[in-house]
Design a protein around this motif. Structure first.
Motif, PDB file in Angstrom:
ATOM      1  N   GLN A  77       0.835  -1.201   0.000  1.00 41.01           N
ATOM      2  CA  GLN A  77       0.000   0.000   0.000  1.00 41.01           C
ATOM      3  C   GLN A  77       0.870   1.251   0.000  1.00 41.01           C
ATOM      4  O   GLN A  77       1.879   1.322   0.702  1.00 41.01           O
ATOM      5  CB  GLN A  77      -0.912   0.012   1.239  1.00 41.01           C
ATOM      6  N   ARG A  78       0.428   2.258  -0.768  1.00 40.44           N
ATOM      7  CA  ARG A  78       1.133   3.534  -0.800  1.00 40.44           C
ATOM      8  C   ARG A  78       0.713   4.373   0.396  1.00 40.44           C
ATOM      9  O   ARG A  78      -0.475   4.585   0.641  1.00 40.44           O
ATOM     10  CB  ARG A  78       0.823   4.275  -2.098  1.00 40.44           C
ATOM     11  N   LEU A  79       1.672   4.881   1.139  1.00 37.54           N
ATOM     12  CA  LEU A  79       1.394   5.640   2.345  1.00 37.54           C
ATOM     13  C   LEU A  79       1.607   7.146   2.164  1.00 37.54           C
ATOM     14  O   LEU A  79       1.199   7.925   3.020  1.00 37.54           O
ATOM     15  CB  LEU A  79       2.282   5.137   3.496  1.00 37.54           C
ATOM     16  N   ASN A  80       2.235   7.540   1.072  1.00 37.86           N
ATOM     17  CA  ASN A  80       2.552   8.957   0.851  1.00 37.86           C
ATOM     18  C   ASN A  80       1.356   9.670   0.224  1.00 37.86           C
ATOM     19  O   ASN A  80       1.415  10.167  -0.893  1.00 37.86           O
ATOM     20  CB  ASN A  80       3.808   9.100  -0.020  1.00 37.86           C
ATOM     21  N   VAL A  81       0.257   9.761   0.960  1.00 40.89           N
ATOM     22  CA  VAL A  81      -1.003  10.248   0.416  1.00 40.89           C
ATOM     23  C   VAL A  81      -1.043  11.779   0.378  1.00 40.89           C
ATOM     24  O   VAL A  81      -1.571  12.375  -0.557  1.00 40.89           O
ATOM     25  CB  VAL A  81      -2.186   9.713   1.257  1.00 40.89           C
ATOM     26  N   PHE A  82      -0.508  12.438   1.392  1.00 43.08           N
ATOM     27  CA  PHE A  82      -0.701  13.870   1.548  1.00 43.08           C
ATOM     28  C   PHE A  82       0.430  14.674   0.908  1.00 43.08           C
ATOM     29  O   PHE A  82       1.535  14.195   0.718  1.00 43.08           O
ATOM     30  CB  PHE A  82      -0.824  14.226   3.032  1.00 43.08           C
ATOM     31  N   ARG A  83       0.115  15.939   0.619  1.00 44.13           N
ATOM     32  CA  ARG A  83       1.055  16.899   0.043  1.00 44.13           C
ATOM     33  C   ARG A  83       1.640  16.377  -1.264  1.00 44.13           C
ATOM     34  O   ARG A  83       2.851  16.244  -1.436  1.00 44.13           O
ATOM     35  CB  ARG A  83       2.154  17.257   1.049  1.00 44.13           C
ATOM     36  N   SER A 128      -6.638  19.827  -2.368  1.00 43.33           N
ATOM     37  CA  SER A 128      -6.083  20.854  -3.250  1.00 43.33           C
ATOM     38  C   SER A 128      -5.898  22.191  -2.544  1.00 43.33           C
ATOM     39  O   SER A 128      -4.936  22.912  -2.804  1.00 43.33           O
ATOM     40  CB  SER A 128      -6.983  21.050  -4.478  1.00 43.33           C
ATOM     41  N   LEU A 129      -6.835  22.564  -1.677  1.00 38.38           N
ATOM     42  CA  LEU A 129      -6.778  23.880  -1.063  1.00 38.38           C
ATOM     43  C   LEU A 129      -5.868  23.951   0.154  1.00 38.38           C
ATOM     44  O   LEU A 129      -5.459  25.038   0.555  1.00 38.38           O
ATOM     45  CB  LEU A 129      -8.190  24.322  -0.661  1.00 38.38           C
ATOM     46  N   SER A 130      -5.536  22.794   0.737  1.00 41.12           N
ATOM     47  CA  SER A 130      -4.768  22.823   1.979  1.00 41.12           C
ATOM     48  C   SER A 130      -3.527  21.945   1.997  1.00 41.12           C
ATOM     49  O   SER A 130      -2.728  22.055   2.921  1.00 41.12           O
ATOM     50  CB  SER A 130      -5.662  22.398   3.155  1.00 41.12           C
ATOM     51  N   LEU A 131      -3.338  21.073   0.994  1.00 41.23           N
ATOM     52  CA  LEU A 131      -2.227  20.127   1.062  1.00 41.23           C
ATOM     53  C   LEU A 131      -1.406  20.020  -0.218  1.00 41.23           C
ATOM     54  O   LEU A 131      -0.183  20.052  -0.174  1.00 41.23           O
ATOM     55  CB  LEU A 131      -2.763  18.737   1.432  1.00 41.23           C
ATOM     56  N   TRP A 174     -13.246  24.567   9.990  1.00 42.89           N
ATOM     57  CA  TRP A 174     -11.991  24.302  10.680  1.00 42.89           C
ATOM     58  C   TRP A 174     -10.994  23.435   9.922  1.00 42.89           C
ATOM     59  O   TRP A 174      -9.837  23.350  10.309  1.00 42.89           O
ATOM     60  CB  TRP A 174     -12.293  23.636  12.027  1.00 42.89           C
ATOM     61  N   TYR A 175     -11.396  22.803   8.811  1.00 37.27           N
ATOM     62  CA  TYR A 175     -10.447  21.858   8.210  1.00 37.27           C
ATOM     63  C   TYR A 175      -9.179  22.508   7.670  1.00 37.27           C
ATOM     64  O   TYR A 175      -8.112  21.896   7.735  1.00 37.27           O
ATOM     65  CB  TYR A 175     -11.111  20.967   7.157  1.00 37.27           C
ATOM     66  N   PRO A 176      -9.199  23.751   7.126  1.00 37.49           N
ATOM     67  CA  PRO A 176      -7.917  24.298   6.660  1.00 37.49           C
ATOM     68  C   PRO A 176      -6.877  24.385   7.762  1.00 37.49           C
ATOM     69  O   PRO A 176      -5.703  24.059   7.566  1.00 37.49           O
ATOM     70  CB  PRO A 176      -8.314  25.681   6.126  1.00 37.49           C
ATOM     71  N   ALA A 177      -7.305  24.814   8.948  1.00 41.59           N
ATOM     72  CA  ALA A 177      -6.359  24.918  10.061  1.00 41.59           C
ATOM     73  C   ALA A 177      -5.895  23.549  10.526  1.00 41.59           C
ATOM     74  O   ALA A 177      -4.714  23.343  10.839  1.00 41.59           O
ATOM     75  CB  ALA A 177      -7.004  25.677  11.217  1.00 41.59           C
ATOM     76  N   LEU A 178      -6.812  22.586  10.561  1.00 44.41           N
ATOM     77  CA  LEU A 178      -6.441  21.255  11.024  1.00 44.41           C
ATOM     78  C   LEU A 178      -5.486  20.572  10.051  1.00 44.41           C
ATOM     79  O   LEU A 178      -4.480  19.979  10.461  1.00 44.41           O
ATOM     80  CB  LEU A 178      -7.701  20.404  11.209  1.00 44.41           C
ATOM     81  N   LEU A 179      -5.780  20.651   8.741  1.00 44.72           N
ATOM     82  CA  LEU A 179      -4.899  20.023   7.758  1.00 44.72           C
ATOM     83  C   LEU A 179      -3.542  20.704   7.722  1.00 44.72           C
ATOM     84  O   LEU A 179      -2.526  20.078   7.452  1.00 44.72           O
ATOM     85  CB  LEU A 179      -5.551  20.066   6.379  1.00 44.72           C
ATOM     86  N   GLY A 180      -3.531  22.002   7.982  1.00 43.66           N
ATOM     87  CA  GLY A 180      -2.267  22.728   7.981  1.00 43.66           C
ATOM     88  C   GLY A 180      -1.304  22.260   9.042  1.00 43.66           C
ATOM     89  O   GLY A 180      -0.111  22.559   8.986  1.00 43.66           O
TER      90      GLY A 180
END
Length: 421
Positions: A105-111, A316-319, A377-383
């Motif tokens: 499984q690929r784990l590098n999901v974010f950014r 797209s908007l936060s990562l 709140w998700y932009p702050a949390l993902l940040g």
């Protein structure tokens, strides 16, 4: 550096789907004299990927400097033969954050590096949302994607060219080296090719964390007559939703074109959770029902428009790393409006409030409460997720080219799986 400033004197042409996009890009690479740079999230080893492969090989064999950057999550299953076929003739193949697999499984999901950019000789550029895979062609069948890109000539290309050169240098050396040492040759001066004013806007995880969303919100606030947004993955933050509702309430014709036949069911589920909130304010919602919508385009009034890679969702908007072209040009706006209007009239179902009335009102209130706070709140949390700077790794130094031999590839399911990022 992304300065977010208007640059005049450009020519811009809208390209719809792979039928218009791929032949134009492949021919531009074949005609390159000095340099061809390609960035993409997804590159599959199918008939489209093989055509890109052939065009890059041919250019490199003529002495053209060819650079290819792919994302390690989006393009995980390229064979050793595919990569060596490029590197053996001098193509520089770099992988953005290749990551490692755990139990397949690929784990590098974010950014992720989600941009789709091509620059030829510093004189011609392509920016949009179209990946190099056969599912962007109509003959792929019911799951073929509806998508858009633009071809650009004029002074804006110099800025895009400098950006991709910096991306290559920064990815290979790290941020500290970039600040101390990176010196690029000045961009080639481009003659005026047209009348369009353009701005190249990117999103990263350091200095430009919300530039694309900020330009959307500013345009929505300024709109006086119409707003049309066609976006594949729609679950934006609270502030953008609030601007759309305000625009509709002040009399602007606000229309959203969203997925009706999504490539992943969760996409429609997430967007539909906002329907009551938007319809109540007067926003009109259209679901594109012919096949999966993959576009990321918008227009406001009769001059402003944008085309690019950025969805209006948390990734797209936060990562993700994204790029859009923002346009001030009445002629291009008119072309884009004609394409969007055609979709709404011939390929979409308009969502009516009555269509949603069957839902239990109590559940709707509970759901709206949680959706409201999630958007707020998700932009702050993902940040707060780790802001590492993924490096560009030469393809031969990764395990991409060995995965088919180890049984870890998934070439048939990759398109649906990866593009959600």
């Amino acid at each position: 550096m992304n300065n977010n400033h208007w640059i005049g004197g450009n020519r811009i042409e809208l390209l719809e789907n792979g039928e218009q996009f791929f032949p134009r890009v492949f021919e531009a690479i074949r005609q390159a004299r000095r340099e061809a740079i390609v960035e993409t999230f997804i590159l599959f080893e199918d008939k489209v990927g093989l055509q890109l492969h052939a065009a890059m090989r041919e250019a490199a064999q003529r002495g053209v400097k060819v650079d290819l950057m792919i994302d390690g999550f989006g393009s995980p299953d390229l064979s050793r033969e595919f990569i060596e076929g490029l590197t053996s003739v001098g193509v520089k193949v770099r992988v953005f954050d290749p990551g490692a697999r755990f139990m397949g499984q690929r784990l590098n999901v974010f950014r992720r590096m989600h941009r789709k950019i091509v620059v030829i000789d510093g004189e011609r550029a392509f920016v949009g949302g179209i990946n190099y895979s056969a599912d962007h062609l109509m003959d792929f069948g019911p799951k073929a994607k509806q998508d858009y890109a633009v071809e650009l000539t004029g002074p804006i290309v110099g800025e895009i060219h400098q950006f991709v050169l910096r991306a290559i240098a920064l990815g290979g050396k790290g941020a500290g080296w970039f600040r101390r040492r990176l010196k690029l040759a000045p961009p080639v001066k481009q003659s005026h090719e047209g009348d369009a004013e353009l701005m190249f806007v990117t999103r990263d995880n350091r200095r430009h964390t919300n530039d694309i969303e900020r330009h959307y919100r500013a345009a929505i606030r300024s709109a006086k007559e119409r707003i049309v947004i066609a976006n594949a993955y729609f679950f934006p933050g609270y502030r953008l939703i609030k601007e759309l509702r305000r625009a509709a309430r002040r009399g602007v014709d606000v229309r959203l074109i969203l997925q009706g036949e999504p490539d992943m069911p969760i996409v429609k589920t997430a967007a539909s959770m906002l329907y009551h909130h938007l319809l109540h304010a007067g926003v009109r919602i259209y679901e594109y029902c012919e096949r999966p919508l993959h576009g990321k385009v918008a227009l406001m009034d009769d001059k402003w428009s944008t085309v690019g890679s950025s969805n209006l969702d948390p990734l797209s908007l936060s990562l993700n790393l994204e790029s859009n072209v923002v346009v001030r040009d009445a002629a291009f706006n008119s072309v884009l409006w004609e394409r969007m209007d055609h979709l709404m009239q011939h390929s979409c179902k308009q969502v009516q409030a009555a269509d949603l009335a069957s839902e239990w009102s109590g559940w709707r209130l509970v759901r709206s409460f949680f959706v409201f706070h999630a958007m707020r709140w998700y932009p702050a949390l993902l940040g707060r997720l780790p802001r590492h700077v993924p490096r560009l790794t030469p393809a031969e130094a990764t395990d991409l080219a060995t995965r088919r031999d180890t049984g870890l590839s998934n070439p048939t399911g990759g398109a649906t799986q990866t593009e959600a990022a």
